[in-house]
Design an enzyme around this catalytic site. Structure first.
Site, PDB file in Angstrom:
ATOM      1  N   GLY A 159       0.943  -1.343   0.071  1.00  0.00           N
ATOM      2  CA  GLY A 159       0.294   0.128   0.245  1.00  0.00           C
ATOM      3  C   GLY A 159       0.971   1.061   0.362  1.00  0.00           C
TER       4      GLY A 159
ATOM      5  CD  GLN B  98       3.317   5.593   2.708  1.00  0.00           C
ATOM      6  OE1 GLN B  98       2.394   5.374   2.391  1.00  0.00           O
ATOM      7  NE2 GLN B  98       4.270   5.014   3.336  1.00  0.00           N
TER       8      GLN B  98
ATOM      9  CB  CYS C 136       4.979   1.623   7.120  1.00  0.00           C
ATOM     10  SG  CYS C 136       4.249   3.129   6.091  1.00  0.00           S
ATOM     11  CG  LEU C 137       6.221   1.323   1.279  1.00  0.00           C
ATOM     12  CD1 LEU C 137       6.161   1.157  -0.675  1.00  0.00           C
ATOM     13  CD2 LEU C 137       7.900   0.074   0.741  1.00  0.00           C
TER      14      LEU C 137
ATOM     15  CG  HIS D 191      -0.689   0.576   6.518  1.00  0.00           C
ATOM     16  ND1 HIS D 191       0.118   0.387   8.142  1.00  0.00           N
ATOM     17  CD2 HIS D 191       0.154   1.793   6.251  1.00  0.00           C
ATOM     18  CE1 HIS D 191       1.292   0.723   7.389  1.00  0.00           C
ATOM     19  NE2 HIS D 191       1.142   1.770   6.651  1.00  0.00           N
ATOM     20  CD  GLU D 192      -1.640   2.057   2.395  1.00  0.00           C
ATOM     21  OE1 GLU D 192      -0.786   3.682   2.995  1.00  0.00           O
ATOM     22  OE2 GLU D 192      -0.679   1.294   3.063  1.00  0.00           O
TER      23      GLU D 192
ATOM     24  CG  HIS E 162      -0.397   6.177   5.789  1.00  0.00           C
ATOM     25  ND1 HIS E 162       0.743   7.402   6.161  1.00  0.00           N
ATOM     26  CD2 HIS E 162       0.245   5.625   4.703  1.00  0.00           C
ATOM     27  CE1 HIS E 162       1.787   5.559   6.279  1.00  0.00           C
ATOM     28  NE2 HIS E 162       1.115   4.879   6.143  1.00  0.00           N
TER      29      HIS E 162
HETATM   30 NI    NI Z   1       1.999   3.046   5.878  1.00  0.00          NI
END
Ligand code: NI
Length: 178
Positions: free
Chosen positions: A53, A58, A102-103, A144-145, A148
């Site tokens: 995701g 991000q 998480c990226l 999760h997304e 953000h």
């Molecule tokens: Ni993330």
């Protein structure tokens, strides 16, 4: 002409865009080249970076959209999807713990409780309405997304920091589960 897909720069924790509330995608942006390119870039970046995701903040865009997918070759597979202006609500109160990374927080993993099932109302990049119900890992990725978009990262959702682990160590010391 060959399609030019570009991997976008992913910002890391400490960048203020990850802690601000993202703005809804406006009417004028739906169907635009800008939104299409952003969405395509997010999908490409997510796949190239082996994530499941990626939310617009991000990649430095404080807008309410995210890309995700559930890789796999069975019935669990969810193709890369982009949801715009999503509204998420839980179905039932059941939660479960699961590992997340998480990226924007590279190299780390932690245990996070999430609702097992969620309903989503959103739009696609043309503005067409989308609604879906997701459960288990699919529901986890969406929660999760979606976080953000509100400036929340998974670390904020952990009940304890004791599970926080470097992925490299985790791979050696955690037997596969699920
Ligand atoms: Ni993330």
């Amino acid at each position: 002409m060959e399609e030019q897909s570009q991997v976008l720069d992913v910002v890391h924790l400490g960048h203020p865009v990850l802690r601000q509330k993202a703005e809804p995608v406006s009417k004028e942006l739906f169907g635009s080249t800008r939104l299409k390119e952003l969405a395509e870039g997010m999908v490409e970046t997510m796949i190239q970076m082996k994530g499941v995701g990626l939310a617009a903040p991000q990649v430095g865009e404080p807008l309410r959209l995210f890309a995700y997918w559930v890789p796999g070759d069975d019935e669990q597979l969810v193709e890369p999807t982009v949801l715009v202006n999503p509204e998420i609500r839980q179905v039932g109160a059941e939660q479960e713990d699961g590992w997340e990374g998480c990226l924007s927080i590279p190299g780390l993993l932690g245990r996070v409780p999430r609702f097992v099932r969620v309903k989503v109302k959103a739009q696609d990049i043309t503005g067409a309405p989308v609604s879906l119900t997701a459960d288990y890992f699919h529901a986890r990725v969406i929660q999760h997304e979606n976080d953000h978009l509100d400036g929340v990262v998974y670390l904020d959702r952990m009940q304890s920091m004791s599970s926080l682990a470097f992925e490299k160590e985790w791979k050696q010391h955690n037997p596969p589960e699920e």
